[in-house]
Motif scaffolding. Structure first.
Motif, PDB file in Angstrom:
ATOM      1  N   ALA A   1      41.331  46.865  44.307  1.00 19.29           N
ATOM      2  CA  ALA A   1      41.163  46.116  45.546  1.00 19.29           C
ATOM      3  C   ALA A   1      41.103  44.646  45.170  1.00 19.29           C
ATOM      4  CB  ALA A   1      39.881  46.517  46.277  1.00 19.29           C
ATOM      5  N   THR A   2      41.369  43.785  46.137  1.00 21.30           N
ATOM      6  CA  THR A   2      41.215  42.356  45.891  1.00 21.30           C
ATOM      7  C   THR A   2      39.752  41.961  46.047  1.00 21.30           C
ATOM      8  OG1 THR A   2      41.546  41.723  48.199  1.00 21.30           O
ATOM      9  CG2 THR A   2      43.526  41.928  46.821  1.00 21.30           C
ATOM     10  N   HIS A   3      39.403  40.800  45.513  1.00 15.39           N
ATOM     11  CA  HIS A   3      38.064  40.228  45.679  1.00 15.39           C
ATOM     12  C   HIS A   3      38.251  38.755  46.031  1.00 15.39           C
ATOM     13  CE1 HIS A   3      37.076  43.851  43.456  1.00 15.39           C
ATOM     14  NE2 HIS A   3      35.807  43.668  43.734  1.00 15.39           N
ATOM     15  N   GLU A   4      37.994  38.404  47.292  1.00 18.36           N
ATOM     16  CA  GLU A   4      38.255  37.052  47.771  1.00 18.36           C
ATOM     17  C   GLU A   4      37.023  36.488  48.466  1.00 18.36           C
ATOM     18  OE1 GLU A   4      42.558  38.980  48.543  1.00 18.36           O
ATOM     19  OE2 GLU A   4      40.750  39.281  49.754  1.00 18.36           O
ATOM     20  N   LEU A   5      36.688  35.265  48.125  1.00 20.42           N
ATOM     21  CA  LEU A   5      35.574  34.571  48.769  1.00 20.42           C
ATOM     22  C   LEU A   5      36.141  33.537  49.734  1.00 20.42           C
ATOM     23  CD1 LEU A   5      33.197  34.032  45.709  1.00 20.42           C
ATOM     24  CD2 LEU A   5      32.659  35.354  47.757  1.00 20.42           C
ATOM     25  N   TRP A   6      36.175  33.894  51.025  1.00 20.60           N
ATOM     26  CA  TRP A   6      36.675  32.932  52.014  1.00 20.60           C
ATOM     27  C   TRP A   6      35.944  33.069  53.350  1.00 20.60           C
ATOM     28  CZ3 TRP A   6      42.176  35.269  51.285  1.00 20.60           C
ATOM     29  CH2 TRP A   6      42.261  36.521  51.886  1.00 20.60           C
ATOM     30  N   GLY A   7      34.718  33.563  53.307  1.00 24.38           N
ATOM     31  CA  GLY A   7      33.911  33.620  54.513  1.00 24.38           C
ATOM     32  C   GLY A   7      34.082  34.910  55.296  1.00 24.38           C
ATOM     33  N   PHE A   8      33.636  34.877  56.546  1.00 29.29           N
ATOM     34  CA  PHE A   8      33.617  36.077  57.385  1.00 29.29           C
ATOM     35  C   PHE A   8      34.956  36.266  58.096  1.00 29.29           C
ATOM     36  CE2 PHE A   8      29.137  35.151  56.809  1.00 29.29           C
ATOM     37  CZ  PHE A   8      28.592  36.414  56.624  1.00 29.29           C
ATOM     38  N   VAL A   9      35.998  36.411  57.303  1.00 29.53           N
ATOM     39  CA  VAL A   9      37.343  36.599  57.845  1.00 29.53           C
ATOM     40  C   VAL A   9      37.964  37.816  57.177  1.00 29.53           C
ATOM     41  CG1 VAL A   9      39.643  35.605  58.112  1.00 29.53           C
ATOM     42  CG2 VAL A   9      37.628  34.131  58.250  1.00 29.53           C
ATOM     43  N   LYS A  10      38.496  38.725  57.993  1.00 27.39           N
ATOM     44  CA  LYS A  10      39.218  39.887  57.464  1.00 27.39           C
ATOM     45  C   LYS A  10      40.693  39.735  57.800  1.00 27.39           C
ATOM     46  CE  LYS A  10      36.359  42.766  59.520  1.00 27.39           C
ATOM     47  NZ  LYS A  10      35.739  44.024  60.016  1.00 27.39           N
ATOM     48  N   ARG A  11      41.532  39.833  56.771  1.00 29.97           N
ATOM     49  CA  ARG A  11      42.962  39.696  57.009  1.00 29.97           C
ATOM     50  C   ARG A  11      43.730  40.340  55.862  1.00 29.97           C
ATOM     51  NH1 ARG A  11      42.521  33.242  56.086  1.00 29.97           N
ATOM     52  NH2 ARG A  11      42.766  33.181  53.823  1.00 29.97           N
ATOM     53  N   ILE A  12      44.950  40.716  56.148  1.00 38.12           N
ATOM     54  CA  ILE A  12      45.861  41.246  55.141  1.00 38.12           C
ATOM     55  C   ILE A  12      46.865  40.152  54.807  1.00 38.12           C
ATOM     56  CG2 ILE A  12      47.520  43.052  54.586  1.00 38.12           C
ATOM     57  CD1 ILE A  12      44.653  44.036  55.029  1.00 38.12           C
ATOM     58  N   THR A  13      47.026  39.858  53.520  1.00 41.18           N
ATOM     59  CA  THR A  13      47.891  38.759  53.103  1.00 41.18           C
ATOM     60  C   THR A  13      49.007  39.267  52.193  1.00 41.18           C
ATOM     61  OG1 THR A  13      46.617  38.273  51.098  1.00 41.18           O
ATOM     62  CG2 THR A  13      45.890  37.221  53.153  1.00 41.18           C
ATOM     63  N   PRO A  14      50.141  38.562  52.161  1.00 39.42           N
ATOM     64  CA  PRO A  14      51.207  38.941  51.230  1.00 39.42           C
ATOM     65  C   PRO A  14      50.731  38.979  49.782  1.00 39.42           C
ATOM     66  CG  PRO A  14      52.052  37.401  52.855  1.00 39.42           C
ATOM     67  CD  PRO A  14      50.562  37.464  53.063  1.00 39.42           C
ATOM     68  N   ALA A  15      49.904  37.999  49.388  1.00 35.10           N
ATOM     69  CA  ALA A  15      49.408  37.984  48.011  1.00 35.10           C
ATOM     70  C   ALA A  15      48.513  39.185  47.737  1.00 35.10           C
ATOM     71  CB  ALA A  15      48.654  36.684  47.740  1.00 35.10           C
ATOM     72  N   GLY A  16      47.693  39.560  48.721  1.00 33.50           N
ATOM     73  CA  GLY A  16      46.829  40.714  48.548  1.00 33.50           C
ATOM     74  C   GLY A  16      47.610  42.005  48.420  1.00 33.50           C
ATOM     75  N   VAL A  17      48.623  42.170  49.270  1.00 31.79           N
ATOM     76  CA  VAL A  17      49.456  43.373  49.215  1.00 31.79           C
ATOM     77  C   VAL A  17      50.197  43.438  47.885  1.00 31.79           C
ATOM     78  CG1 VAL A  17      51.420  44.552  50.261  1.00 31.79           C
ATOM     79  CG2 VAL A  17      49.676  43.495  51.719  1.00 31.79           C
ATOM     80  N   GLU A  18      50.677  42.287  47.423  1.00 31.97           N
ATOM     81  CA  GLU A  18      51.375  42.250  46.132  1.00 31.97           C
ATOM     82  C   GLU A  18      50.439  42.672  45.000  1.00 31.97           C
ATOM     83  OE1 GLU A  18      53.782  39.077  43.243  1.00 31.97           O
ATOM     84  OE2 GLU A  18      52.871  38.407  45.117  1.00 31.97           O
ATOM     85  N   TYR A  19      49.200  42.180  45.046  1.00 32.17           N
ATOM     86  CA  TYR A  19      48.232  42.509  44.001  1.00 32.17           C
ATOM     87  C   TYR A  19      47.921  44.005  43.997  1.00 32.17           C
ATOM     88  CZ  TYR A  19      43.775  42.777  41.524  1.00 32.17           C
ATOM     89  OH  TYR A  19      42.770  43.128  40.669  1.00 32.17           O
ATOM     90  N   ILE A  20      47.653  44.574  45.171  1.00 39.77           N
ATOM     91  CA  ILE A  20      47.322  46.001  45.232  1.00 39.77           C
ATOM     92  C   ILE A  20      48.519  46.846  44.808  1.00 39.77           C
ATOM     93  CG2 ILE A  20      46.405  47.852  46.667  1.00 39.77           C
ATOM     94  CD1 ILE A  20      45.429  45.644  48.604  1.00 39.77           C
ATOM     95  N   GLY A  21      49.709  46.425  45.213  1.00 35.80           N
ATOM     96  CA  GLY A  21      50.903  47.143  44.786  1.00 35.80           C
ATOM     97  C   GLY A  21      51.059  47.132  43.279  1.00 35.80           C
ATOM     98  N   GLU A  22      50.732  45.999  42.656  1.00 36.93           N
ATOM     99  CA  GLU A  22      50.803  45.914  41.199  1.00 36.93           C
ATOM    100  C   GLU A  22      49.769  46.831  40.555  1.00 36.93           C
ATOM    101  OE1 GLU A  22      51.589  45.190  37.339  1.00 36.93           O
ATOM    102  OE2 GLU A  22      52.842  44.812  39.101  1.00 36.93           O
ATOM    103  N   VAL A  23      48.573  46.940  41.151  1.00 34.96           N
ATOM    104  CA  VAL A  23      47.567  47.872  40.640  1.00 34.96           C
ATOM    105  C   VAL A  23      48.116  49.294  40.651  1.00 34.96           C
ATOM    106  CG1 VAL A  23      45.322  48.940  41.097  1.00 34.96           C
ATOM    107  CG2 VAL A  23      45.573  46.455  41.253  1.00 34.96           C
ATOM    108  N   ALA A  24      48.727  49.690  41.764  1.00 37.98           N
ATOM    109  CA  ALA A  24      49.282  51.044  41.865  1.00 37.98           C
ATOM    110  C   ALA A  24      50.349  51.279  40.805  1.00 37.98           C
ATOM    111  CB  ALA A  24      49.858  51.263  43.264  1.00 37.98           C
ATOM    112  N   ARG A  25      51.269  50.323  40.647  1.00 36.72           N
ATOM    113  CA  ARG A  25      52.360  50.489  39.678  1.00 36.72           C
ATOM    114  C   ARG A  25      51.843  50.525  38.247  1.00 36.72           C
ATOM    115  NH1 ARG A  25      54.689  46.794  43.328  1.00 36.72           N
ATOM    116  NH2 ARG A  25      54.121  45.034  41.993  1.00 36.72           N
ATOM    117  N   ARG A  26      50.800  49.740  37.973  1.00 29.31           N
ATOM    118  CA  ARG A  26      50.296  49.641  36.611  1.00 29.31           C
ATOM    119  C   ARG A  26      49.397  50.821  36.246  1.00 29.31           C
ATOM    120  NH1 ARG A  26      45.630  47.490  35.862  1.00 29.31           N
ATOM    121  NH2 ARG A  26      45.794  46.016  37.596  1.00 29.31           N
TER     122      ARG A  26
END
Length: 390
Positions: A267-292
């Protein structure tokens, strides 16, 4: 102000921890009200990957080891107990937690992890790559060595929270959804309840189990908890299935199965306050976790992507117990960081001990709010360095 009702205990926060406290107290005949600003179980518990099991952590022991051991036992008891009450299952399953390495340079790190767990008295099975793939066919051919904690399990955190919340309600706990707590009701030298808009709920004890929002309930009772955002996805499982929670010894990320065949990846770990969102960078990171971690997932269908806010503390430990600033009638049960489901039942059990004037079954001196009030240096756990810069 009008008084809606009076109870022995009011719990702020209807996540997995708050619902478990409510259930355990209601079982003992304690009058409980559970209050949540939204729907029960729709914040950190909804987003959780649900990996559980006994685990040692040098930065967080002795609490973490004792809490994860007790929680593991409690989950197995609750698995059948909650089914008897609700006729619903919490999705507990799995054959262990498996950590592997795929390069000679990483062997020392795996060996260190094994020593830490064994020194704590936990069973760890060490295997070469072929033995590991026989145990977990989804592992890649490049895995050269692995360690398995056979007690590791997964559960459906969403189902668990909904089920134990419903069970608490069946046993008499009163549930208030969509009711943000706007402050505390104070008497002389004690907390006497909570405010919900223009109404009040009175209680002998108020328990703050409101996760990342715990520090904002009362301006006089500050807490350094903050929201650590995480993006997670689920994919269709591999044809061979997945039996274990799987990760790599020297890299972040995990893959954990579900009873219905899905695999949760995070999973990603991001410090940006009380905001929930899905980002291209986050999806890319999780996808890389799955592939790796499990290359066999690389072309599996994505089923869902979601995010949540973990209650992160400077030392990645929860705060459990009274607060000297509040006087009597106020208890903390907040700040479980990214290991909430792993240790949460133990926290709930300890809170029940405190409410019923019993000696806590686990020593909680390590978790006192005073560690933040006395200007003592607080060790920043490495989880703070796991977030993705976006």
């Amino acid at each position: 102000m009008s008084v809606l009702s009076a109870h022995d205990v009011v719990i702020i926060g209807g996540g997995a921890c708050g619902c478990t406290i409510a259930y355990l107290l209601a079982k003992q005949g304690v009058s409980v009200a559970l209050v949540d600003k939204g729907e029960i179980g729709r914040e950190a518990s909804w987003a959780s990957a649900g990996m559980v099991g006994p685990c040692a952590c040098q930065d967080r022991d002795p609490w973490f080891l004792a809490a994860t051991r007790l929680s593991w036992r409690m989950y197995h008891e609750l698995n059948d107990e909650l089914f008897d009450v609700t006729q619903r299952r919490i999705g507990l399953g799995g054959e262990g937690e498996l950590v592997y390495v795929d390069g000679e340079d990483d062997l020392a790190d795996l060996d260190k992890k094994v020593r830490v767990q064994r020194d704590a008295g936990l069973e760890v099975i060490v295997m070469d790559g072929d033995e590991a793939r026989e145990r977990e066919p989804a592992l890649p051919d490049r895995a050269i060595k692995a360690a398995c904690n056979p007690a590791g399990r997964f559960l459906d955190a969403r189902a668990y929270t909904a089920i134990i919340g419903a069970a608490a309600n069946q046993l008499g706990a009163v549930v208030y959804e969509g009711k943000p707590v706007t402050g505390l009701v104070r008497g002389r030298d004690r907390v006497m309840g909570v405010r919900i808009g223009t109404d009040e709920l009175h209680a002998q004890t108020v328990i703050n189990s409101s996760g990342a929002w715990a520090g904002g309930i009362d301006p006089a009772l500050t807490h350094p908890v903050e929201p650590m955002h995480g993006q997670i996805m689920s994919v269709q499982g591999p044809p061979c299935g997945l039996r274990h929670n799987v990760s790599q010894a020297t890299r972040w990320g995990y893959c954990t199965p579900r009873a219905d065949g899905r695999v949760v990846v995070g999973a990603t770990h991001e410090l940006w306050g009380f905001v929930k969102r899905i980002t291209p960078a986050g999806v890319e990171y999780i996808g890389e976790v799955a592939r790796r971690v499990l290359p066999c997932l690389a072309n599996q269908t994505i089923i869902d992507i979601w995010s949540g806010l973990r209650p992160q503390t400077p030392d990645a430990l929860p705060t459990v117990g009274p607060d000297p600033r509040a006087g009597d009638g106020y208890l903390w049960a907040a700040g479980h960081a990214s290991s909430g489901m792993t240790q949460m039942p133990a926290t709930a059990a300890v809170l029940c001990d405190l409410v019923t004037h019993q000696t806590p079954r686990i020593d909680i001196s390590q978790l006192a709010i005073e560690r933040y009030l006395n200007n003592e240096p607080v060790h920043e756990h490495q989880v703070f360095h796991r977030f993705v810069q976006i």
